[in-house]
Design a protein around this motif. Structure first.
Motif, PDB file in Angstrom:
ATOM      1  N   HIS A   1       0.866  -1.183   0.000  1.00 35.78           N
ATOM      2  CA  HIS A   1       0.000   0.000   0.000  1.00 35.78           C
ATOM      3  C   HIS A   1       0.898   1.227   0.000  1.00 35.78           C
ATOM      4  O   HIS A   1       2.067   1.166   0.400  1.00 35.78           O
ATOM      5  CB  HIS A   1      -0.923  -0.008   1.228  1.00 35.78           C
ATOM      6  CG  HIS A   1      -2.066   0.945   1.133  1.00 35.78           C
ATOM      7  ND1 HIS A   1      -1.996   2.252   1.581  1.00 35.78           N
ATOM      8  CD2 HIS A   1      -3.321   0.789   0.633  1.00 35.78           C
ATOM      9  CE1 HIS A   1      -3.154   2.848   1.365  1.00 35.78           C
ATOM     10  NE2 HIS A   1      -3.984   1.981   0.787  1.00 35.78           N
TER      11      HIS A   1
ATOM     12  N   ASP B   1       0.608   3.574   1.971  1.00 38.38           N
ATOM     13  CA  ASP B   1       0.826   3.793   3.397  1.00 38.38           C
ATOM     14  C   ASP B   1       1.246   2.466   4.028  1.00 38.38           C
ATOM     15  O   ASP B   1       0.455   1.519   4.108  1.00 38.38           O
ATOM     16  CB  ASP B   1      -0.461   4.311   4.035  1.00 38.38           C
ATOM     17  CG  ASP B   1      -0.339   4.548   5.536  1.00 38.38           C
ATOM     18  OD1 ASP B   1       0.749   4.279   6.102  1.00 38.38           O
ATOM     19  OD2 ASP B   1      -1.337   4.985   6.146  1.00 38.38           O
TER      20      ASP B   1
ATOM     21  N   GLU C   1      -1.025   1.111   6.779  1.00 38.23           N
ATOM     22  CA  GLU C   1      -2.278   0.503   6.326  1.00 38.23           C
ATOM     23  C   GLU C   1      -2.017  -0.907   5.791  1.00 38.23           C
ATOM     24  O   GLU C   1      -2.837  -1.815   5.988  1.00 38.23           O
ATOM     25  CB  GLU C   1      -2.933   1.359   5.238  1.00 38.23           C
ATOM     26  CG  GLU C   1      -4.246   0.809   4.697  1.00 38.23           C
ATOM     27  CD  GLU C   1      -5.303   0.604   5.761  1.00 38.23           C
ATOM     28  OE1 GLU C   1      -6.219  -0.234   5.552  1.00 38.23           O
ATOM     29  OE2 GLU C   1      -5.254   1.275   6.825  1.00 38.23           O
TER      30      GLU C   1
ATOM     31  N   ARG D   1      -1.875  -3.078   8.805  1.00 36.34           N
ATOM     32  CA  ARG D   1      -3.199  -3.315   9.375  1.00 36.34           C
ATOM     33  C   ARG D   1      -3.945  -4.394   8.583  1.00 36.34           C
ATOM     34  O   ARG D   1      -4.614  -5.252   9.153  1.00 36.34           O
ATOM     35  CB  ARG D   1      -4.018  -2.015   9.390  1.00 36.34           C
ATOM     36  CG  ARG D   1      -3.504  -0.951  10.340  1.00 36.34           C
ATOM     37  CD  ARG D   1      -4.360   0.312  10.228  1.00 36.34           C
ATOM     38  NE  ARG D   1      -5.643   0.160  10.915  1.00 36.34           N
ATOM     39  CZ  ARG D   1      -6.827   0.351  10.353  1.00 36.34           C
ATOM     40  NH1 ARG D   1      -6.909   0.682   9.074  1.00 36.34           N
ATOM     41  NH2 ARG D   1      -7.941   0.212  11.042  1.00 36.34           N
ATOM     42  N   GLN D   2      -3.834  -4.334   7.263  1.00 38.24           N
ATOM     43  CA  GLN D   2      -4.511  -5.334   6.435  1.00 38.24           C
ATOM     44  C   GLN D   2      -3.858  -6.709   6.595  1.00 38.24           C
ATOM     45  O   GLN D   2      -4.548  -7.730   6.639  1.00 38.24           O
ATOM     46  CB  GLN D   2      -4.488  -4.897   4.966  1.00 38.24           C
ATOM     47  CG  GLN D   2      -5.357  -3.692   4.679  1.00 38.24           C
ATOM     48  CD  GLN D   2      -6.834  -3.956   4.914  1.00 38.24           C
ATOM     49  OE1 GLN D   2      -7.320  -5.062   4.667  1.00 38.24           O
ATOM     50  NE2 GLN D   2      -7.559  -2.951   5.389  1.00 38.24           N
TER      51      GLN D   2
END
Length: 354
Positions: free
Chosen positions: A248, A250, A253, A256-257
């Protein structure tokens, strides 16, 4: 089978595996639509192949029959190879698989792959419901040989199935007086020396599933290459390694995924239903020390990061294994992030816009 060309600037070809992850709050219909979008994206960006996996009785994985989804994808894509990665052969009758993939090859000539695995793709009660016996893994090599006999219509004289033919396939073409069709490229899948040895003996391409754990991929590749026996399909060893990735713009992020996939694995290890929770649900969970270690391990195994950071992981994996091809196993609750993963890796390696 001709070796795949390198993808863009990478010294290896790039492909995509979709496990049909269906997150909490998502329907199967939404997942299948997203799979079509991802396959079309991979097709446009010059990836070598797009595979689907087989899982059963898992709410977080919607493809119990990858060949059904592949039938749809033959009409939704143009050039990319489509395949099952894989069909868990002990769950099936070889003749039926030969018939199904003969149909797929007729729908998309020269674009179909058949990856064969021996794992159940589920838990023990569901394996029992599939009528999978305890000796299923032991019979896998014989099942593979039977399947190849049906696909290529070349059982030896006197074989019990000498006059049993998979249709569509070579026999039907000969009966109808038309050119003999091609057959799907058949791969052996695995994550152990057993699968490496079998692929070598049969002269088939070998795909190593690194996303499942810390298996010894280096030894498996060495065993495969040292024992490889050329076949009509393949003159030289050909290898692929699949690995979980989340990219990503970011990096946080992406992490987090990746954590949502790790949480699904933790749930499975603790005998809970395999579900892909939202990042917020995962962050709200308070793990024990041991659970946190599992979450951290599987989060890092997905190599979360920006495009260049994930590409660094892929480059290292190639240096380690010498694989001809690397397959991205897309992960995470967000289908948008999975598409972004494919885009960022394609951009990093300069894959074309087709």
């Amino acid at each position: 089978m001709l070796p795949a060309p390198p993808s863009g600037t990478a010294p290896f070809a790039l492909s995509v595996l979709d496990n049909a992850h269906t997150g909490v709050g998502q329907s199967a219909q939404e997942t299948f639509s997203a799979i079509i979008e991802l396959a079309q994206l991979a097709d446009r960006r010059g990836f070598q192949r797009f595979w689907m996996s087989e899982h059963h009785a898992m709410p977080g994985a919607a493809t119990s029959s990858p060949q059904l989804m592949l039938a749809r994808l033959t009409g939704e894509t143009e050039r990319i190879r489509l395949g099952a990665g894989g069909v868990m052969l002990p769950n099936h009758v070889p003749l039926v698989i030969a018939e199904q993939f003969g149909m797929l090859e007729s729908l998309a000539p020269g674009r179909i792959d058949l990856g064969l695995g021996r794992a159940p793709g589920t838990d023990l009660p569901t394996a029992s419901a599939l009528r999978r016996g305890r000796e299923a893994n032991d019979a896998f090599p014989q099942q593979v040989l039977e399947l190849l006999g049906f696909l290529e219509d070349d059982f030896p004289k006197g074989h019990p199935y000498e006059n049993v033919h998979a249709v569509p396939g070579p026999w039907q073409a000969e009966e109808n007086g038309v050119p003999r069709p091609g057959t799907p490229d058949t791969w052996i899948l695995g994550s152990s020396p057993f699968s490496a040895q079998l692929a070598a003996q049969l002269g088939r391409p070998y795909a190593f599933a690194l996303q499942f754990g810390d298996a010894d991929v280096v030894s498996a590749m060495r065993i495969y290459r040292e024992n490889f026996q050329p076949s009509e399909m393949l003159a030289e060893p050909y290898t692929m390694v699949s690995t979980s990735v989340v990219a990503h713009d970011d990096a946080e992020e992406a992490r987090r995924q990746a954590r949502t996939g790790a949480m699904a694995m933790l749930r499975m290890f603790t005998r809970q239903s395999y579900k892909v929770l939202t990042p917020e649900e995962v962050e709200a969970y308070s793990p024990t020390l041991q659970e946190r270690q599992i979450l951290d391990t599987y989060t890092q195994r997905s190599a979360p990061g920006t495009g260049p950071q994930v590409a660094e992981h892929l480059d290292h994996l190639h240096e380690l294994t010498g694989a001809n091809e690397i397959m991205l196993v897309t992960m995470g609750h967000s289908r948008a992030v999975q598409r972004r993963t494919v885009e960022l890796i394609a951009d990093h390696y300069g894959l074309p816009q087709l």
